[in-house]
Design an enzyme around this catalytic site. Structure first.
Site, PDB file in Angstrom:
ATOM      1  N   LYS A  53       0.948  -1.192  -0.073  1.00 30.12           N
ATOM      2  CA  LYS A  53       0.013  -0.064  -0.177  1.00 30.12           C
ATOM      3  C   LYS A  53       0.875   1.293   0.120  1.00 30.12           C
ATOM      4  O   LYS A  53       1.907   1.257   0.709  1.00 30.12           O
ATOM      5  CB  LYS A  53      -0.839  -0.186   1.211  1.00 30.12           C
ATOM      6  CG  LYS A  53      -1.942   1.067   1.286  1.00 30.12           C
ATOM      7  CD  LYS A  53      -2.837   0.698   2.431  1.00 30.12           C
ATOM      8  CE  LYS A  53      -3.976   1.797   2.545  1.00 30.12           C
ATOM      9  NZ  LYS A  53      -4.782   1.735   3.809  1.00 30.12           N
TER      10      LYS A  53
ATOM     11  N   SER B 195      -9.658   1.583   3.082  1.00 32.07           N
ATOM     12  CA  SER B 195      -8.740   2.361   2.087  1.00 32.07           C
ATOM     13  C   SER B 195      -7.702   1.290   1.442  1.00 32.07           C
ATOM     14  O   SER B 195      -7.125   1.961   0.646  1.00 32.07           O
ATOM     15  CB  SER B 195      -8.009   3.227   2.958  1.00 32.07           C
ATOM     16  OG  SER B 195      -7.109   2.943   4.069  1.00 32.07           O
TER      17      SER B 195
ATOM     18  N   SER C 243     -10.227  -0.880   7.174  1.00 32.52           N
ATOM     19  CA  SER C 243      -9.453  -0.639   5.820  1.00 32.52           C
ATOM     20  C   SER C 243      -8.679  -1.707   5.349  1.00 32.52           C
ATOM     21  O   SER C 243      -8.342  -1.776   4.282  1.00 32.52           O
ATOM     22  CB  SER C 243      -8.295   0.452   5.899  1.00 32.52           C
ATOM     23  OG  SER C 243      -9.043   1.626   6.037  1.00 32.52           O
TER      24      SER C 243
END
Length: 524
Positions: free
Chosen positions: A107, A188, A212
Site C-alpha cells: 500500500k 482504504s 481498511s
C-alpha cells in the site's frame, strides 16, 4: 501508474530467457496461490524472476489496460533485479526466508527506501521518497519477498473527508472492483485487495485504522487479517492514529494470509502463550485437518448489534446461512451477543482519531524532503491545487483535525476513557461467555461508485476490532448477485493462530470461491 517504471520493468522482462518447454504457463503461474508458488520456487520448477515477470505482465494487462482496475499506482523499477538476486542467492545458499521469491504489492502509505514514492495516494506527496524502509517492509525483504510495486488507496487512508469515495486518490484515480467494475472496492486498502483478487500479485500489504483491511478484502472476495494492535510495527506508515493503526496481510485465502502474517510480525511482540504452532515453511489448517467437525468445542458469539444490523435483509439471510455452517462444523453458538457498539462509541472514536492525527501526521511529515511538511502545508497545497487534489470531495476531516488542541485536551481524554470502557465491556463479554471469537458480516455488498453520494456502507462490523485493538479476519463467504460478501472472526488479543484455524475451517466448507469476471455493471 508511472509509465517510466513500467517501461523499465518490461524492458527487463523482454531480456529474460524463455521458460523450458514443459514449464508452467503464465496462466498457470498466475493461478497459483502463495503457498503453491512457494512450493514451485523451492523445487526449482520456477524462478523468482519468471514469477515476477508474469505478475508484472498482468499488471500491464489489467491495471492500466483491459478493465483498467487502477489498483497499482506505481511499479517497482527494481523488481526484476531483486528477483534475479534472490534466484542467485537460493542457488548458492538456499532460501533467505519463508517468502523467498514471492511477489508482493505494498500500500502506498507505507515507506519503502527505493525508487517508489510513499504518497498516501496524494499528489501532494507524489515526490516523497522515504529515507528508510518501514520495519514491516524490512521484515518483508528479510523474508525474501519481491516488492512489485505500490497499490492505490483511498487518499490519506480515507481520512481527508467524510464524503470521500473509497478507492479514489488524486494520484492513482479510481480503483475498481474486479467483480463488477462500477461497484466500490471499499477502502482504504482498495488497491491491495483488488490486486490480489485480480491476480496482479498473490500477496499484498494493507493498513487499517477501522475497516481498511477487512472491508476491501470482503467486497473483493479475498482474505484479510487485521492483527492485534502492536503485533506489527506501525513506524514508517503514514498515520491516522497510533492507537488504532496497523498493517496487515491480504491474500487469496486464509492460509496465504497466515503465511504473510507470520513473516511481518515483530519479534517478541506476541506473548509466548499465543505463539504460532511449529510447522513447515507454510502454515496449514490444523483443527480442520481430518476432522469432520473441526470447530467442536469452539464457542462463538454471534454479533447482532453491528452497524446497520437489520438494514439489508439479503445480507441478514446470508449471515444466517453462515452461522448454520459454523454450527455444522461443531461450533457452540452464543446468539445473540451485544457488544455495545453505537453512536457513543463511534463519536468517541472519531474524536480520538482527529486529535491523534493532528499530532502524529505532523510528526511523520517533518521528515518529508520533497513535499508538505505539516498538516497546514497539506491543507494549503490542496487548496492551491484544488482542481487536481479535490475535484470530487474536500478536506473537512483535515480542517476538523486542525481545530483540535492536543492530546491533553479534555475532549480527547474523555473519548479515550469512553473507548476504554467499551474495551472493558468487550473483554468481560468474552470472559463471562467463554468465547473464542465473535462472528459478524464484514460489510454490505459493494455499492455503486458515486462521487456525488460518497461512500454508502450500509453494514459494517469493523469498529469492534478497531477500537478494541483485537485481531479480526475477513474471509469471503459467498456472492450475492455477483458481489462478494464476507464473514468476520474477531478474537481476543494475540489469537491470530486460533482465528486462522476457525476461518480456514469455514473457508474449507465453503469451497472454492468464484473468480472475478470484470462485469461492467449489474442491473441494480
Amino acid at each position: 501508474m508511472r509509465r517510466w517504471a513500467l517501461a523499465f520493468a518490461f524492458s527487463c522482462v523482454a531480456c529474460t530467457a524463455k521458460p523450458p518447454p514443459n514449464a508452467a504457463t503464465d496462466a498457470e503461474i498466475a493461478a497459483l496461490d502463495a503457498v503453491g508458488l512457494e512450493a514451485r520456487l523451492a523445487s526449482g520448477e520456477l524462478s523468482a524472476e519468471r514469477v515476477a515477470g508474469v505478475f508484472l505482465a498482468r499488471i500491464e494487462a489489467l491495471n492500466d489496460a483491459g478493465p483498467s482496475l487502477h489498483a497499482v499506482v506505481e511499479v517497482n523499477p527494481d523488481a526484476l533485479p531483486i528477483a534475479r538476486e534472490l534466484d542467485r542467492r537460493r542457488a548458492k545458499s538456499g532460501p533467505v526466508g519463508p517468502l523467498h521469491g514471492l511477489p508482493i504489492l505494498i500500500k502506498a502509505n507505507v515507506d519503502t527506501a527505493d525508487g517508489m514514492a510513499t504518497s498516501a495516494g496524494s499528489v501532494a506527496l507524489a515526490r516523497h521518497r522515504a529515507a528508510a524502509d518501514a520495519p514491516v517492509v524490512a521484515r518483508l525483504r528479510a523474508a525474501g519477498a519481491v516488492i512489485l510495486g505500490k497499490t492505490n488507496l483511498s487518499e490519506w487512508a480515507n481520512f481527508r473527508s467524510t464524503r470521500s469515495t473509497s478507492g479514489w486518490s488524486s494520484l492513482g484515480g479510481q480503483t475498481r472492483n474486479p467483480y463488477v467494475l462500477d461497484r466500490s472496492p471499499c477502502g482504504s486498502s482498495s488497491g491491495s485487495a483488488v490486486a490480489v483478487a485480480a491476480g496482479l500479485a498473490p500477496l499484498a500489504l494493507g493498513t487499517e485504522t477501522d475497516g481498511s483491511i477487512v472491508c476491501p478484502s470482503a467486497v473483493n472476495g479475498v482474505a484479510g487479517i487485521k492483527p492485534t494492535l502492536g503485533l506489527v510495527s506501525g513506524r514508517g506508515i503514514v498515520p491516522i492514529a497510533h492507537s488504532q493503526d496497523t498493517a496487515g496481510p491480504i491474500a487469496r485465502n486464509v492460509r496465504d494470509a497466515a503465511l504473510l502474517m507470520r513473516a511481518i510480525e515483530e519479534p517478541g511482540a506476541r506473548p509466548d502463550a499465543h505463539t504460532w504452532p511449529a510447522s513447515s515453511r507454510t502454515p496449514a489448517v490444523r483443527s480442520a485437518a481430518g476432522d469432520a467437525r473441526p470447530l467442536t468445542g469452539v464457542r462463538l458469539g454471534v454479533v447482532r448489534d453491528y452497524s446497520g444490523a437489520g438494514n439489508d435483509p439479503e445480507l441478514d439471510s446470508a449471515f444466517g446461512r453462515w452461522v448454520e455452517q459454523l454450527r455444522e462444523l461443531g461450533a457452540e453458538l452464543v446468539d445473540p451477543i451485544e457488544t455495545g457498539l453505537g453512536e457513543a462509541v463511534e463519536s468517541a472514536e472519531l474524536t480520538v482519531l482527529l486529535h491523534e492525527f493532528r499530532v502524529q501526521i505532523d510528526e511523520y511529515l517533518r521528515d518529508v524532503r520533497d513535499g508538505p511538511r505539516s498538516l497546514e502545508e497539506v491543507v494549503a497545497f490542496d487548496v492551491a491545487h484544488a482542481d487536481v487534489a479535490m475535484p470530487i470531495f474536500g478536506q473537512d476531516l483535515f480542517l476538523a483535525a486542525q481545530k483540535t488542541t492536543g492530546l491533553d485536551a479534555p475532549a480527547y481524554r474523555d473519548a479515550v476513557a469512553s473507548l476504554a470502557r467499551f474495551r472493558e465491556r468487550l473483554a468481560a463479554t468474552f470472559a463471562t461467555q467463554r468465547l473464542a471469537a465473535l462472528v459478524a458480516p464484514v460489510a454490505s455488498p459493494a455499492w455503486r461508485i458515486d462521487p456525488e453520494a460518497g461512500n454508502r456502507i450500509g453494514v459494517g462490523s469493523s469498529t469492534i476490532a478497531a477500537v478494541s485493538g483485537y485481531p479480526s479476519i475477513a474471509v469471503p463467504a459467498e456472492l450475492l448477485d455477483e458481489l462478494p460478501v464476507g464473514l468476520a472472526f474477531v478474537g481476543p488479543p494475540w489469537t491470530e493462530p486460533q482465528l486462522t484455524d476457525m476461518a480456514s475451517a469455514f473457508e474449507a466448507t465453503r469451497g472454492a470461491f468464484a473468480s472475478p469476471r470484470y462485469l461492467a455493471t449489474i442491473g441494480h
